[in-house]
Design an enzyme around this catalytic site. Structure first.
Site, PDB file in Angstrom:
ATOM      1  CE  LYS A   1      -3.871  -2.412   2.148  1.00 23.32           C
ATOM      2  NZ  LYS A   1      -4.717  -2.722   3.300  1.00 23.32           N
TER       3      LYS A   1
ATOM      4  CD  GLN B   1      -3.766  -4.508   6.319  1.00 28.82           C
ATOM      5  OE1 GLN B   1      -3.866  -3.430   5.730  1.00 28.82           O
ATOM      6  NE2 GLN B   1      -4.133  -5.645   5.759  1.00 28.82           N
TER       7      GLN B   1
ATOM      8  CG  ASP C   1     -10.013  -0.412   4.901  1.00 27.13           C
ATOM      9  OD1 ASP C   1      -9.704  -0.879   3.785  1.00 27.13           O
ATOM     10  OD2 ASP C   1      -9.312  -0.545   5.922  1.00 27.13           O
TER      11      ASP C   1
HETATM   12  N1  GUN Z   1      -7.128  -7.101   5.817  1.00 26.35           N
HETATM   13  C1  GUN Z   1      -7.404  -7.818   4.695  1.00 26.35           C
HETATM   14  N2  GUN Z   1      -7.963  -7.016   3.764  1.00 26.35           N
HETATM   15  C2  GUN Z   1      -8.024  -5.787   4.294  1.00 26.35           C
HETATM   16  C3  GUN Z   1      -8.490  -4.530   3.799  1.00 26.35           C
HETATM   17  O1  GUN Z   1      -8.976  -4.393   2.676  1.00 26.35           O
HETATM   18  N3  GUN Z   1      -8.373  -3.485   4.658  1.00 26.35           N
HETATM   19  C4  GUN Z   1      -7.879  -3.612   5.917  1.00 26.35           C
HETATM   20  N4  GUN Z   1      -7.833  -2.537   6.677  1.00 26.35           N
HETATM   21  N5  GUN Z   1      -7.444  -4.757   6.396  1.00 26.35           N
HETATM   22  C5  GUN Z   1      -7.507  -5.833   5.586  1.00 26.35           C
END
Ligand code: GUN
Length: 283
Positions: free
Chosen positions: A53, A97, A120
């Site tokens: 990211k 996350q 998100d």
């Molecule tokens: N863990 C797995 N996929 C995601 C996501 O799209 N966003 C976040 N914050 N955590 C994740």
């Protein structure tokens, strides 16, 4: 191999150019879009996702900061950090996350993120708006699936879509989004009886269960579009939830793992962050 490849890596790459232009347009107005990512603990998969990211932000010119916190972080410390990011004018998007270490309360953490910075799309306000068909931040993976289908010229309206998996992050929002695009949607899960009877009806099959090779060729209708959301480490290889070798012999289209849905998820995070900054710029 019969199936054509739904190439998420290439699609994300072509979106990247458009995104870099949007960053430049914002910068011309004195705004640098900013994303804050919070990672608690040492989950190796999460560490990789967060690094990816960070790199993607750099590639398009989005400012990013990653807050790496120890496993021992308390709920109060995490909520304190989020409050600071909510108030920080450099930051347009806040992402924590998941999964969080077990002793932390995930629901309360998501609730603490300002809905207009919730890139998100996990906050109940955004999830509720998605349900009601109102403008909202859409979770990155489901949004990435939709854009991938759209860019490949694969129509969704009127088609039988079967989603396997009912998580809040992928399965449920993917079902809602595809429904909003006028697909006929079934959502299957671990308690579904006769799963293969459902999956064999699908024109478009979306699989997000986290089990390597779970969907086999006999469960797929010839010519179907198969979207594999799974990322599973098996030995030193990454594999999806779909048995790629077998299913690619019967499907019409298939996403590879890696290089399918994963790059689209990251691309949509950039998209949501840009939207957050653009909303602020026009407010
Ligand atoms: N863990 C797995 N996929 C995601 C996501 O799209 N966003 C976040 N914050 N955590 C994740």
């Amino acid at each position: 191999m019969a199936a054509k490849i739904l190439d998420g890596k290439a699609t994300a790459q072509s979106l990247r150019q458009e995104q870099a232009q949007r960053v430049a347009a914002l910068q011309a107005r004195g705004i640098t879009p900013g994303l804050a990512v919070v990672l608690v603990g040492e989950n190796p998969a999460s560490q990789t996702y967060v690094r990816n990211k960070e790199r993607a932000c750099q590639a398009v010119g989005i400012y990013s900061e990653v807050h790496r916190l120890p496993q021992s972080t308390s709920q109060q410390e995490l909520l304190g950090l989020i409050a600071g990011l909510n108030a920080d004018p450099k930051i347009h998007g806040v992402l924590v996350q998941l999964p969080l270490p077990e002793k932390l309360d995930e629901e309360q953490v998501i609730l603490a993120i300002r809905p207009d910075k919730d890139v998100d799309g996990f906050h109940p306000e955004n999830a509720g708006k998605l349900l009601l068909g109102q403008e909202a931040f859409i979770p990155c993976t489901p949004r990435g699936i939709l854009v991938l289908l759209e860019r490949a010229g694969i129509p969704v309206a009127g088609r039988e879509v079967v989603v396997v998996g009912r998580s809040n992050i992928v399965g449920k929002p993917a079902g809602l989004l595809l429904l909003a695009q006028n697909a006929t949607v079934s959502v299957c899960h671990s308690r579904t009886a006769n799963l293969a009877e459902h999956t064999r009806r699908a024109d478009i099959l979306v699989v997000a269960v986290g089990k390597p090779g779970f969907i086999t060729a006999d469960m797929v209708r010839p010519g179907a579009v198969v979207v594999d959301v799974g990322i599973n480490r098996v030995g030193d290889r990454l594999v999806g939830d779909v048995d790629f070798e077998g299913v690619s012999q019967v499907a019409g289209w298939i996403t590879p793992v890696p290089g399918g849905v994963g790059p689209m998820t990251i691309s949509m995070l950039l998209e949501n962050t840009l939207e957050a900054a653009e909303r602020l710029a026009s407010a």
